[in-house]
Design a protein around this motif. Structure first.
Motif, short mmCIF file in Angstrom:
data_model
loop_
_atom_site.label_atom_id
_atom_site.label_comp_id
_atom_site.label_asym_id
_atom_site.label_seq_id
_atom_site.Cartn_x
_atom_site.Cartn_y
_atom_site.Cartn_z
N GLY A 1 0.78 -1.22 0.00
CA GLY A 1 0.00 0.00 0.00
C GLY A 1 0.82 1.28 0.00
N LYS A 2 2.14 1.18 -0.04
CA LYS A 2 3.00 2.36 -0.03
C LYS A 2 3.79 2.47 -1.34
CE LYS A 2 3.67 2.54 4.95
NZ LYS A 2 4.63 2.57 6.04
N PHE A 3 4.06 3.72 -1.73
CA PHE A 3 4.83 3.98 -2.93
C PHE A 3 6.29 4.30 -2.55
CE2 PHE A 3 0.56 4.70 -4.40
CZ PHE A 3 0.59 4.20 -5.70
N TYR A 4 7.20 3.88 -3.43
CA TYR A 4 8.63 4.11 -3.25
C TYR A 4 9.21 4.61 -4.56
CZ TYR A 4 7.85 1.25 0.87
OH TYR A 4 7.37 0.75 2.05
N ARG A 5 10.10 5.56 -4.47
CA ARG A 5 10.73 6.14 -5.64
C ARG A 5 11.83 5.22 -6.16
NH1 ARG A 5 15.00 9.33 -6.77
NH2 ARG A 5 14.75 11.20 -8.02
N GLY A 6 11.91 5.09 -7.49
CA GLY A 6 13.00 4.35 -8.12
C GLY A 6 14.09 5.30 -8.57
N PHE A 7 15.13 4.77 -9.19
CA PHE A 7 16.20 5.60 -9.73
C PHE A 7 15.65 6.40 -10.91
CE2 PHE A 7 19.75 6.33 -12.68
CZ PHE A 7 20.64 6.98 -11.83
N ASP A 8 16.02 7.64 -10.99
CA ASP A 8 15.58 8.53 -12.06
C ASP A 8 16.80 9.05 -12.80
OD1 ASP A 8 14.80 11.36 -13.15
OD2 ASP A 8 12.91 10.33 -12.75
N LEU A 9 16.66 9.24 -14.10
CA LEU A 9 17.77 9.71 -14.91
C LEU A 9 18.40 10.98 -14.35
CD1 LEU A 9 19.52 9.57 -17.45
CD2 LEU A 9 17.72 10.79 -18.66
N MET A 10 17.59 11.87 -13.81
CA MET A 10 18.12 13.11 -13.26
C MET A 10 19.03 12.84 -12.05
SD MET A 10 17.08 14.97 -15.56
CE MET A 10 17.90 16.43 -15.02
N ASP A 11 18.85 11.70 -11.37
CA ASP A 11 19.72 11.34 -10.25
C ASP A 11 21.17 11.20 -10.69
OD1 ASP A 11 17.44 11.27 -8.69
OD2 ASP A 11 17.32 9.08 -8.67
N TYR A 12 21.38 10.80 -11.94
CA TYR A 12 22.72 10.63 -12.46
C TYR A 12 23.50 11.95 -12.42
CZ TYR A 12 26.52 9.43 -15.64
OH TYR A 12 27.77 9.21 -16.19
N TYR A 13 22.79 13.04 -12.59
CA TYR A 13 23.43 14.36 -12.65
C TYR A 13 23.47 15.07 -11.30
CZ TYR A 13 22.79 13.50 -17.60
OH TYR A 13 22.83 12.94 -18.84
N THR A 14 23.02 14.40 -10.26
CA THR A 14 22.99 14.99 -8.92
C THR A 14 24.23 14.58 -8.14
OG1 THR A 14 20.59 14.83 -8.97
CG2 THR A 14 21.60 15.15 -6.83
N SER A 15 24.87 15.52 -7.50
CA SER A 15 26.08 15.19 -6.75
C SER A 15 25.78 14.30 -5.55
CB SER A 15 26.81 16.45 -6.31
OG SER A 15 25.98 17.24 -5.49
N THR A 16 24.63 14.45 -4.94
CA THR A 16 24.21 13.58 -3.84
C THR A 16 22.80 13.04 -4.14
OG1 THR A 16 23.41 15.50 -2.62
CG2 THR A 16 25.62 14.71 -2.07
#
Length: 195
Positions: free
Chosen positions: A30-45
């Motif tokens: 019943g809960k949602f969880y975020r997956g890896f997103d392409l924009m994460d690649y460009y984030t320093s943290t």
């Protein structure tokens, strides 16, 4: 992903080019969880997510001539997710793709692999030994027919798999994959999207 009776770590919820799509959201218990997103690649943290990161900044698929490389396991340049999902054995995991082209037909397959020492955040993809959970290939009709991807598209670009009720406690990697066959008539034309 951490289960009450088992633990799963979703494999390669990695990004691909928007035209093909990638798993960017998961739902279990019943809960949602975020997956890896392409924009994460460009984030320093980048945020800690259960999905594996990837360096697939091209069209994202793994070609048949790469089946003998580790790219086919969890994707190109993939690294384990830093968190897990709490999943009870017998429960479902729903994987949401940000998009999937309706004309890119093919099978949808899910696999599960235990992680050594119940730790999926440091596992190497080459050490994983997968067992198939489920698959939906050609469902009906002549070429191009109705495929597993048609079910995914008609389900709001989502796919649901059930974790076996008899799965023993531990940490696991769930590998979710679409094999797009729209170009498979050509040599090296199948496109694998391991997530």
């Amino acid at each position: 992903m951490h289960l009450t009776t088992s633990t799963l770590a979703v494999v390669a919820l990695a990004s691909q080019v928007q035209a093909h799509g990638y798993v960017n959201l998961l739902k279990t218990g019943g809960k949602f969880y975020r997956g890896f997103d392409l924009m994460d690649y460009y984030t320093s943290t980048p945020p800690a997510v259960p999905g594996w990161s990837t360096t697939a900044l091209d069209s994202g698929f793994v070609m048949p001539d790469s089946y003998q490389t580790s790219d086919i396991i969890c994707h190109k340049g993939s690294k384990p997710g830093k968190t897990h999902l709490p999943v009870v054995a017998g429960q479902t995991v729903q994987l949401f793709w940000n998009t999937w082209p309706a004309g890119h037909k093919g099978p949808v397959i899910d696999y599960l692999a235990p992680c050594a020492n119940n730790n999926c955040s440091t596992v190497t993809k080459e050490a994983l030994l997968f067992s198939k959970l489920d698959q939906v290939g050609l469902k009906s009709g002549p070429s191009p027919g109705t495929w597993g991807t048609d079910t995914l598209v008609s389900s709001n670009n989502s796919w649901t798999t059930t974790i076996p009720a008899t799965l023993k406690p531990g940490a696991y990697v769930l590998r979710h994959e679409i094999i797009s066959l729209h170009a498979a008539r050509s040599d090296n034309g199948a496109q694998n999207y391991p997530q």
